[in-house]
Design a protein around this motif. Structure first.
Motif, PDB file in Angstrom:
ATOM      1  N   ALA A 274     -47.458 -21.429  -8.430  1.00 20.28           N
ATOM      2  CA  ALA A 274     -48.465 -22.261  -7.780  1.00 20.28           C
ATOM      3  C   ALA A 274     -48.484 -21.970  -6.286  1.00 20.28           C
ATOM      4  O   ALA A 274     -47.474 -21.574  -5.706  1.00 20.28           O
ATOM      5  CB  ALA A 274     -48.170 -23.740  -8.020  1.00 20.28           C
ATOM      6  N   THR A 275     -49.634 -22.150  -5.676  1.00 15.53           N
ATOM      7  CA  THR A 275     -49.737 -22.003  -4.235  1.00 15.53           C
ATOM      8  C   THR A 275     -48.803 -23.003  -3.559  1.00 15.53           C
ATOM      9  O   THR A 275     -48.795 -24.179  -3.888  1.00 15.53           O
ATOM     10  CB  THR A 275     -51.189 -22.241  -3.771  1.00 15.53           C
ATOM     11  N   GLY A 276     -48.007 -22.512  -2.640  1.00 13.23           N
ATOM     12  CA  GLY A 276     -47.033 -23.369  -1.960  1.00 13.23           C
ATOM     13  C   GLY A 276     -45.673 -23.387  -2.621  1.00 13.23           C
ATOM     14  O   GLY A 276     -44.743 -24.018  -2.108  1.00 13.23           O
ATOM     15  N   GLY A 277     -45.515 -22.709  -3.770  1.00 15.17           N
ATOM     16  CA  GLY A 277     -44.235 -22.682  -4.454  1.00 15.17           C
ATOM     17  C   GLY A 277     -43.119 -22.159  -3.557  1.00 15.17           C
ATOM     18  O   GLY A 277     -43.325 -21.205  -2.802  1.00 15.17           O
ATOM     19  N   SER A 278     -41.962 -22.763  -3.636  1.00 12.05           N
ATOM     20  CA  SER A 278     -40.754 -22.460  -2.849  1.00 12.05           C
ATOM     21  C   SER A 278     -40.744 -23.142  -1.495  1.00 12.05           C
ATOM     22  O   SER A 278     -39.740 -23.080  -0.778  1.00 12.05           O
ATOM     23  CB  SER A 278     -40.533 -20.950  -2.664  1.00 12.05           C
ATOM     24  N   ALA A 279     -41.838 -23.805  -1.121  1.00 14.46           N
ATOM     25  CA  ALA A 279     -41.823 -24.561   0.139  1.00 14.46           C
ATOM     26  C   ALA A 279     -40.865 -25.739   0.063  1.00 14.46           C
ATOM     27  O   ALA A 279     -40.461 -26.284   1.092  1.00 14.46           O
ATOM     28  CB  ALA A 279     -43.228 -25.051   0.483  1.00 14.46           C
ATOM     29  N   CYS A 280     -40.471 -26.133  -1.152  1.00 14.30           N
ATOM     30  CA  CYS A 280     -39.530 -27.248  -1.285  1.00 14.30           C
ATOM     31  C   CYS A 280     -38.158 -26.896  -0.720  1.00 14.30           C
ATOM     32  O   CYS A 280     -37.320 -27.784  -0.514  1.00 14.30           O
ATOM     33  CB  CYS A 280     -39.407 -27.688  -2.743  1.00 14.30           C
ATOM     34  N   LEU A 281     -37.894 -25.597  -0.455  1.00 14.06           N
ATOM     35  CA  LEU A 281     -36.647 -25.236   0.214  1.00 14.06           C
ATOM     36  C   LEU A 281     -36.555 -25.900   1.580  1.00 14.06           C
ATOM     37  O   LEU A 281     -35.453 -26.180   2.072  1.00 14.06           O
ATOM     38  CB  LEU A 281     -36.566 -23.715   0.365  1.00 14.06           C
ATOM     39  N   ILE A 282     -37.709 -26.184   2.186  1.00 12.55           N
ATOM     40  CA  ILE A 282     -37.709 -26.870   3.472  1.00 12.55           C
ATOM     41  C   ILE A 282     -37.175 -28.292   3.291  1.00 12.55           C
ATOM     42  O   ILE A 282     -36.447 -28.816   4.140  1.00 12.55           O
ATOM     43  CB  ILE A 282     -39.123 -26.886   4.074  1.00 12.55           C
ATOM     44  N   SER A 283     -37.547 -28.907   2.169  1.00 13.96           N
ATOM     45  CA  SER A 283     -37.033 -30.243   1.873  1.00 13.96           C
ATOM     46  C   SER A 283     -35.518 -30.218   1.719  1.00 13.96           C
ATOM     47  O   SER A 283     -34.810 -31.110   2.213  1.00 13.96           O
ATOM     48  CB  SER A 283     -37.693 -30.775   0.588  1.00 13.96           C
ATOM     49  N   THR A 284     -34.992 -29.196   1.056  1.00 17.78           N
ATOM     50  CA  THR A 284     -33.546 -29.057   0.889  1.00 17.78           C
ATOM     51  C   THR A 284     -32.839 -28.872   2.230  1.00 17.78           C
ATOM     52  O   THR A 284     -31.807 -29.496   2.502  1.00 17.78           O
ATOM     53  CB  THR A 284     -33.232 -27.876  -0.047  1.00 17.78           C
ATOM     54  N   LEU A 285     -33.397 -28.015   3.083  1.00 15.00           N
ATOM     55  CA  LEU A 285     -32.814 -27.817   4.410  1.00 15.00           C
ATOM     56  C   LEU A 285     -32.742 -29.136   5.176  1.00 15.00           C
ATOM     57  O   LEU A 285     -31.705 -29.504   5.727  1.00 15.00           O
ATOM     58  CB  LEU A 285     -33.669 -26.828   5.219  1.00 15.00           C
ATOM     59  N   LEU A 286     -33.879 -29.840   5.212  1.00 19.01           N
ATOM     60  CA  LEU A 286     -33.959 -31.059   6.013  1.00 19.01           C
ATOM     61  C   LEU A 286     -33.077 -32.171   5.456  1.00 19.01           C
ATOM     62  O   LEU A 286     -32.469 -32.934   6.213  1.00 19.01           O
ATOM     63  CB  LEU A 286     -35.410 -31.523   6.099  1.00 19.01           C
TER      64      LEU A 286
END
Length: 272
Positions: free
Chosen positions: A124-136
């Protein structure tokens, strides 16, 4: 060829966003969120005086099975870092990732990448952006920030190749799963996030140190198997887990107390 979704997949998106806003209003959060425009320029003198409150580095791997989606995957992580980088959170104010990543759409510059949905990988478009959530989440946890909302992934998708311990991952789904944390520090904190090569790097910095030290522990409470599947056939499926994450804080007087505790479930699933 695998179909790629280009729009947010959440049903009744507007209703879900409205409900999240109402919930935030009832909890007194709504007018405390920081804006993506809340950035201040960094000069060399201020940078020298900055104190690192917490820090995390995650080394990502090139996944051959994802083929061309690797480029989108790394592009999205890099873009996500740039979107949150430099954000200033004043004392008592709340960071909500939804305000920054929104729908992680093509219009924002995101590309197709892998995304975990109900124990399986879709593109999906935007996939793997959740890594930012993990970092934060990790830097907020280490800095003793007040974690208001956090969600783990539905399953342990990478198994022994996971990039971070279970319990320390944080997913993001627009309109459904957000990351929210409050600055409980006595001074402004600034988010510094970047991606260099295959490494993600995130810090929370301030001009004042923490008034104590944090300790974060994770513990596997229980191993889960699919219904009806004997454990000796575990090579045919990925185990699930019940995991506890606990944070303790020792203040300057020497008093130690638990400031975060959460038990989370990772569902088992059969490998195709």
């Amino acid at each position: 060829m695998t179909a790629i979704r280009n729009k947010p997949m959440i049903k009744f998106l507007r209703t879900r966003l409205l409900l999240d806003d109402v919930r935030s209003l009832l909890k007194g959060w709504y007018f405390q969120f920081v804006s993506p425009e809340n950035r201040l320029p960094r000069d060399a003198e201020a940078e020298r005086d900055e104190i690192v409150l917490s820090e995390i580095r995650i080394l990502m791997k090139w996944k051959e099975e994802l083929q061309d989606l690797n480029y989108g995957r790394f592009h999205n992580m890099n873009l996500g870092c740039r979107i949150v980088n430099g954000t200033v959170i004043p004392p008592g104010r709340i960071f909500s990732l939804r305000k920054f990543l929104r729908g992680a759409t093509e219009e924002m510059g995101f590309m197709p990448g892998p995304m975990f949905v109900r124990g399986r990988t879709i593109h999906a478009t935007g996939g793997s952006a959740c890594l930012i959530s993990t970092l934060l989440f990790n830097v907020a946890l280490q800095a003793n920030m007040d974690i208001l909302e956090k969600h783990n992934h539905s399953a342990d998708m990478w198994g022994e190749e996971r990039f971070i311990d279970l319990g320390l991952d944080a997913t993001y789904v627009y309109g459904r799963k957000d990351l929210k944390f409050r600055n409980t520090h006595s001074a402004d904190i600034r988010i510094l996030a970047e991606m260099s090569g295959y490494e993600l790097h995130c810090r929370l910095v301030s001009d004042k140190p923490l008034a104590g030290t944090t300790t974060v522990r994770t513990k596997l409470l229980r191993e889960l198997h699919p219904a009806g599947a004997p454990s000796e056939t575990s090579s045919a499926y990925r185990k699930g887990w019940i995991v506890a994450t606990e944070r303790s804080f020792r203040d300057e007087s020497g008093t130690t107390g638990t400031t975060y505790y959460k038990e989370e479930k990772y569902a088992p699933f059969f490998l195709s």
